[in-house]
Design a protein around this motif. Structure first.
Motif, mmCIF file in Angstrom:
data_model
loop_
_atom_site.group_PDB
_atom_site.id
_atom_site.type_symbol
_atom_site.label_atom_id
_atom_site.label_comp_id
_atom_site.label_asym_id
_atom_site.label_seq_id
_atom_site.Cartn_x
_atom_site.Cartn_y
_atom_site.Cartn_z
ATOM 1 N N ASN A 1 0.704 -1.129 0.021
ATOM 2 C CA ASN A 1 -0.037 -0.036 0.122
ATOM 3 C C ASN A 1 1.123 1.355 0.141
ATOM 4 O OD1 ASN A 1 -2.131 -1.533 -0.021
ATOM 5 N ND2 ASN A 1 -2.358 -1.553 2.307
ATOM 6 N N SER A 2 2.051 1.313 0.909
ATOM 7 C CA SER A 2 2.763 2.326 0.742
ATOM 8 C C SER A 2 3.959 2.437 -0.174
ATOM 9 C CB SER A 2 3.102 2.579 2.202
ATOM 10 O OG SER A 2 4.215 1.433 2.597
ATOM 11 N N LEU A 3 4.090 1.473 -1.072
ATOM 12 C CA LEU A 3 5.256 1.331 -1.934
ATOM 13 C C LEU A 3 4.923 1.614 -3.304
ATOM 14 C CD1 LEU A 3 6.283 -2.343 -0.976
ATOM 15 C CD2 LEU A 3 7.163 -0.224 0.147
ATOM 16 N N ALA A 4 6.104 2.257 -3.983
ATOM 17 C CA ALA A 4 5.945 2.577 -5.538
ATOM 18 C C ALA A 4 6.777 1.682 -6.272
ATOM 19 C CB ALA A 4 6.419 4.153 -5.647
ATOM 20 N N GLU A 5 7.938 0.955 -5.562
ATOM 21 C CA GLU A 5 8.881 0.080 -6.337
ATOM 22 C C GLU A 5 9.203 -1.109 -5.760
ATOM 23 O OE1 GLU A 5 13.156 1.054 -8.681
ATOM 24 O OE2 GLU A 5 12.267 2.510 -6.976
ATOM 25 N N THR B 1 13.093 -1.926 3.646
ATOM 26 C CA THR B 1 12.021 -0.724 3.028
ATOM 27 C C THR B 1 12.903 0.517 3.307
ATOM 28 O OG1 THR B 1 10.072 -2.165 3.326
ATOM 29 C CG2 THR B 1 9.821 0.398 2.699
ATOM 30 N N SER B 2 12.998 1.248 2.018
ATOM 31 C CA SER B 2 13.633 2.626 2.386
ATOM 32 C C SER B 2 12.673 3.646 1.406
ATOM 33 C CB SER B 2 15.054 2.482 1.450
ATOM 34 O OG SER B 2 15.540 3.754 1.568
ATOM 35 N N LYS C 1 10.403 2.282 -1.442
ATOM 36 C CA LYS C 1 10.941 0.811 -2.300
ATOM 37 C C LYS C 1 11.161 0.020 -1.482
ATOM 38 C CE LYS C 1 15.249 1.308 -3.755
ATOM 39 N NZ LYS C 1 16.517 1.699 -4.622
ATOM 40 N N LEU C 2 11.050 -1.247 -1.640
ATOM 41 C CA LEU C 2 11.022 -2.455 -0.921
ATOM 42 C C LEU C 2 12.086 -3.279 -1.701
ATOM 43 C CD1 LEU C 2 10.533 -4.729 1.152
ATOM 44 C CD2 LEU C 2 8.785 -5.696 -0.591
ATOM 45 N N SER C 3 13.262 -3.734 -0.930
ATOM 46 C CA SER C 3 14.326 -4.585 -1.720
ATOM 47 C C SER C 3 14.236 -5.930 -1.059
ATOM 48 C CB SER C 3 15.641 -3.872 -1.249
ATOM 49 O OG SER C 3 15.731 -2.431 -1.983
ATOM 50 N N LEU C 4 14.385 -6.841 -1.996
ATOM 51 C CA LEU C 4 14.631 -8.265 -1.579
ATOM 52 C C LEU C 4 15.865 -8.943 -2.107
ATOM 53 C CD1 LEU C 4 10.925 -9.150 -2.506
ATOM 54 C CD2 LEU C 4 11.678 -8.407 -0.103
ATOM 55 N N GLU C 5 16.290 -9.531 -1.277
ATOM 56 C CA GLU C 5 17.788 -10.259 -1.753
ATOM 57 C C GLU C 5 18.186 -11.434 -0.605
ATOM 58 O OE1 GLU C 5 22.553 -8.900 -2.599
ATOM 59 O OE2 GLU C 5 21.006 -7.724 -1.171
ATOM 60 N N ILE C 6 18.736 -12.468 -1.334
ATOM 61 C CA ILE C 6 19.228 -13.714 -0.539
ATOM 62 C C ILE C 6 20.621 -13.423 -0.700
ATOM 63 C CG2 ILE C 6 19.447 -16.057 -0.333
ATOM 64 C CD1 ILE C 6 16.655 -16.469 -1.319
ATOM 65 N N ASN C 7 21.289 -12.880 0.461
ATOM 66 C CA ASN C 7 22.842 -12.804 0.616
ATOM 67 C C ASN C 7 23.808 -13.700 0.350
ATOM 68 O OD1 ASN C 7 22.780 -10.046 0.450
ATOM 69 N ND2 ASN C 7 22.252 -9.750 2.368
#
Length: 205
Positions: free
Chosen positions: A32-36, A85-86, A89-95
């Protein structure tokens, strides 16, 4: 020296026996609060399907990457999905680059996409938003429902690029091994896709 070699061999065998062959990670995030949405993958593939919903649904199959190490394959049980979340923008990653990842993602149609894959492929269905896509070695395939775009730029260092379903498309070869395809229109969104080695295709449904 022989005892040490035997101990190391037994340790390696034990590590191999304990390592899992695969692991599935599932997650859901409100949008809901995201754009990217940003996704970063070292090795693997991602299939993105847009839909008229309000959550980002993620399923990831984690498998050990082929390795010549005598310690055996990496243990996928240690794989974790990191999210951050910044702003909007939500960032997803498996490090870890020890795994080969197969992502299945359902994305609300109102989210722009920023996806980077080191080795593998990106497959997007029903795109109707902006997208910034990059693959080192592999391919990008985009199916779109948008009637037009503001700008499309496809660039392959070694490979082919193509756009179908739009007019005023310009394609040129680079040094006889690469290709660029550009389009300018009257739409709202833009696509910027780049592959180091591989092909890129955009097609309007």
């Amino acid at each position: 020296m022989k005892k040490l070699a035997l101990v190391l061999a037994l340790s390696a065998a034990a590590m191999t026996a304990q390592a899992k062959d695969s692991k599935t990670i599932t997650a859901s995030f409100p949008s809901n609060s995201l754009a990217e949405l940003e996704v970063d993958i070292a090795v693997g593939k991602i299939d993105l399907q847009t839909y008229n919903g309000s959550t980002i649904e993620v399923e990831i199959l984690v498998e050990p990457k082929e390795s010549d190490s005598w310690f055996g394959k990496p243990d996928v049980s240690e794989a974790t999905l990191n999210s951050n979340t910044s702003g909007d923008k939500l960032s997803l990653e498996i490090n870890s680059d020890d795994y080969e990842l197969s992502w299945q993602v359902k994305v609300p149609v109102n989210l722009a996409l920023d996806v980077e894959v080191g080795v593998g492929k990106i497959d997007i269905q029903d795109l109707n938003n902006s997208a910034d896509l990059e693959v080192g070695v592999g391919k990008i395939k985009i199916e779109t429902t948008a009637t037009d775009f503001k700008k499309v730029s496809l660039d392959s260092g070694v490979g082919k690029t193509a756009i179908s379903g739009f007019g005023n498309v310009e394609t040129s070869e680079k040094s006889m091994v690469g290709s660029t395809t550009d389009y300018r229109g009257q739409g709202q969104y833009s696509i910027d896709a780049e592959v180091g080695v591989g092909n890129i295709r955009l097609r309007r449904d």
